[in-house]
Design a protein around this motif. Structure first.
Motif, PDB file in Angstrom:
ATOM      1  N   ASP A  65       1.095  -1.239  -0.014  1.00  0.00           N
ATOM      2  CA  ASP A  65       0.108  -0.010   0.126  1.00  0.00           C
ATOM      3  C   ASP A  65       0.998   0.671  -0.093  1.00  0.00           C
ATOM      4  O   ASP A  65       1.255   1.660   1.300  1.00  0.00           O
ATOM      5  CB  ASP A  65      -1.024  -0.009   0.710  1.00  0.00           C
ATOM      6  CG  ASP A  65      -1.668   1.101   1.143  1.00  0.00           C
ATOM      7  OD1 ASP A  65      -1.774   2.116   0.379  1.00  0.00           O
ATOM      8  OD2 ASP A  65      -3.095   1.309   2.281  1.00  0.00           O
ATOM      9  N   ARG A  69       1.202   2.357   5.820  1.00  0.00           N
ATOM     10  CA  ARG A  69      -0.075   1.239   6.657  1.00  0.00           C
ATOM     11  C   ARG A  69       1.504   1.086   7.927  1.00  0.00           C
ATOM     12  O   ARG A  69       2.328   0.930   8.273  1.00  0.00           O
ATOM     13  CB  ARG A  69       0.173  -0.103   6.126  1.00  0.00           C
ATOM     14  CG  ARG A  69      -0.992   0.312   4.264  1.00  0.00           C
ATOM     15  CD  ARG A  69      -2.723   0.221   5.518  1.00  0.00           C
ATOM     16  NE  ARG A  69      -3.074  -1.532   5.661  1.00  0.00           N
ATOM     17  CZ  ARG A  69      -3.324  -2.393   4.977  1.00  0.00           C
ATOM     18  NH1 ARG A  69      -3.428  -1.945   3.854  1.00  0.00           N
ATOM     19  NH2 ARG A  69      -3.870  -3.372   5.598  1.00  0.00           N
ATOM     20  N   GLU A  71       0.863  -1.837  10.865  1.00  0.00           N
ATOM     21  CA  GLU A  71      -0.180  -3.398  11.243  1.00  0.00           C
ATOM     22  C   GLU A  71       0.795  -4.225  12.633  1.00  0.00           C
ATOM     23  O   GLU A  71       1.602  -3.415  12.668  1.00  0.00           O
ATOM     24  CB  GLU A  71      -0.455  -4.625  10.384  1.00  0.00           C
ATOM     25  CG  GLU A  71      -0.786  -3.684   8.487  1.00  0.00           C
ATOM     26  CD  GLU A  71      -2.727  -4.063   8.868  1.00  0.00           C
ATOM     27  OE1 GLU A  71      -2.471  -4.628   9.961  1.00  0.00           O
ATOM     28  OE2 GLU A  71      -3.016  -3.536   7.854  1.00  0.00           O
ATOM     29  N   LEU A 102       1.862  -6.518   6.672  1.00  0.00           N
ATOM     30  CA  LEU A 102       1.310  -5.143   5.910  1.00  0.00           C
ATOM     31  C   LEU A 102       0.798  -5.391   4.883  1.00  0.00           C
ATOM     32  O   LEU A 102       1.768  -6.678   3.900  1.00  0.00           O
ATOM     33  CB  LEU A 102       3.215  -4.505   5.311  1.00  0.00           C
ATOM     34  CG  LEU A 102       3.668  -3.870   6.300  1.00  0.00           C
ATOM     35  CD1 LEU A 102       5.166  -3.325   6.369  1.00  0.00           C
ATOM     36  CD2 LEU A 102       2.768  -2.464   7.474  1.00  0.00           C
ATOM     37  N   SER A 103      -0.195  -4.678   4.229  1.00  0.00           N
ATOM     38  CA  SER A 103      -0.939  -5.488   3.263  1.00  0.00           C
ATOM     39  C   SER A 103      -1.220  -6.748   3.071  1.00  0.00           C
ATOM     40  O   SER A 103      -1.288  -7.133   1.796  1.00  0.00           O
ATOM     41  CB  SER A 103       0.002  -4.190   2.261  1.00  0.00           C
ATOM     42  OG  SER A 103      -0.183  -3.572   2.044  1.00  0.00           O
TER      43      SER A 103
END
Length: 446
Positions: A65, A69, A71, A102-103
């Motif tokens: 992304d 982001r 996470e 992530l993503s």
């Protein structure tokens, strides 16, 4: 994830610690006197990782992304072992997992967190990643101490031996290990630093499978061989018995002393036999269709995919160690289990903190360069999707990652790590990035 769920997840490792404390204290004094007959260990790890907004003129289904982001992932593992009659060890590792990479764990071939699985969930869930038997056959030589550790009962054994491991576990529990870069709960995080990037080893979406490994230890040499079950289809979530879907793997290890310090060199080879696609077939099929986006799912047929890796570690002083890996595989065919890397070169250094009065702390610095084959480039340039990558287009460049971490030991059973990574050409795309990633890792164990 609710606040109550988070509170229970964070509290669990310390509850486990209390339950096992009496056993740990009672066995410590007797460890040298008699082999352990049973043991319970545990661990908790949380990794919170984020990246900045980065340049991206376009992105696709499997892209990191570009908006940035953050996470987190958490896991709690119980390592329960018992010595059966005859000396065979039985180990079960129930685990609770939660969180996302992530993503949703896509966007880089060398994914930045080895604590992130290909399956994510907001709420904690229970699974059994390991359930295996291990038996050691003595061949002779002097007796050596075996340290008590997770998935290893303390005791003694003959230096020359044969070890058979069978059941459900990770291929990388036995193969491609490295003292300085192999444990995302304690050292580096990037997938292509903790393992050989082009080692497409058998695994479900969490990294585990069924199989057997045989290790022959003789003097300064070890020979290993194993057979493991591949997923029914690439990157599968469930491993089902299918005898024509297997990985064969072998590894030779030579240990040596250089200027009074130990080192190891390992040579690994593997061969996967399964229904898999050739990238060129997918591209050729797409040329006759509209839209002309290639898809590997429609052109799979039974084939072999082979690869190899070289793995080196060298102690320079009691506090400094170096490591390096080089790996490559058959780039004509799709990645089956691990990630889209056809060649990889990595290396780095780990330094203990004795020089600044923190002997239990560790600093690590490393870099890795990952590459794709010509057939893979053509497939992804036309919009093909893979296990971890697929931007919908590709302006190819090797994926380059630099990683540095500082792991601070806050007590015998607790550590805190700060980890930095910079990725150039994420998913081999010069049109996107660079990406700067920051992670904090909390790890507790008993």
């Amino acid at each position: 994830m609710t606040k109550n769920a988070t509170r229970h997840l964070l509290a669990a490792p310390f509850c486990l610690l209390s339950l096992a404390q009496a056993h740990a204290q009672s066995t410590a004094a007797d460890q040298s006197a008699a082999p352990e007959t049973w043991a319970i260990h545990g661990q908790f790890t949380n990794v919170t990782q984020g990246h900045n907004r980065f340049a991206s003129p376009y992105q696709g289904q499997n892209s990191l992304d570009a908006a940035g982001r953050t996470e987190e992932t958490s896991d709690i593992t119980l390592y329960a072992g018992v010595r059966l009659p005859g000396g065979t060890e039985l180990w079960l590792n129930p685990e609770i997992d939660q969180g996302f990479g992530l993503s949703n764990t896509v966007g880089m071939a060398g994914f930045p967190s080895g604590e992130a699985y290909k399956v994510g969930a907001n709420t904690p869930y229970l699974r059994l990643p390991r359930a295996f038997l291990r038996h050691t056959f003595a061949l002779g030589g002097q007796q050596e101490a075996v340290e008590a550790a997770p998935n290893q009962l303390g005791g003694v054994r003959a230096q020359d031996n044969v070890v058979l491991t069978a059941g459900k576990f990770s291929v990388t529990d036995v193969f491609d290990t490295n003292s300085y870069a192999h444990d995302p709960r304690g050292d580096f995080l990037n997938w292509s630093l903790i393992d050989a990037g082009a080692f497409d080893y058998a695994a479900d979406a969490w990294g585990f499978t069924y199989g057997a490994a045989l290790e022959w230890n003789q003097g300064s040499r070890t020979a290993r061989a194993g057979v493991f079950q591949l997923s029914a289809e690439p990157n599968g979530k469930i491993i089902r018995p299918k005898f024509n879907q297997v990985m064969l793997v072998a590894e030779l290890e030579q240990r040596y002393q250089w200027d009074g310090h130990g080192g190891k060199v390992k040579l690994l080879g593997f061969a996967n036999h399964a229904s898999m696609a050739r990238y060129a077939d997918a591209v050729r099929q797409a040329a006759a269709s509209v839209p002309n986006v290639p898809d590997v799912a429609g052109v799979r047929r039974t084939a072999w995919r082979t690869g190899m890796a070289v793995n080196v570690e060298q102690e320079l002083t009691a506090d400094v160690g170096l490591f390096a890996r080089a790996s490559m595989n058959d780039g004509a065919k799709e990645a089956y289990e691990f990630t889209e890397i056809n060649r990889s070169l990595s290396g780095g250094v780990a330094i203990k903190g004795a020089a600044w009065g923190r002997p239990d702390d560790t600093v690590g610095v490393a870099a890795v360069v990952n590459g794709l084959s010509g057939d893979a480039r053509a497939y992804f340039a036309q919009g093909g999707m893979g296990i971890l990558i697929g931007d919908g287009g590709l302006r190819y460049g090797t994926e380059k990652v630099m990683e540095a971490y500082y792991a601070a030991r806050l007590g015998k059973q607790l550590s805190l790590t700060l980890d930095l990574q910079e990725a150039s050409n994420p998913a081999y795309n010069r049109s996107r990035g660079p990406v700067h990633l920051l992670a904090a890792r909390v790890h507790a164990e008993f």
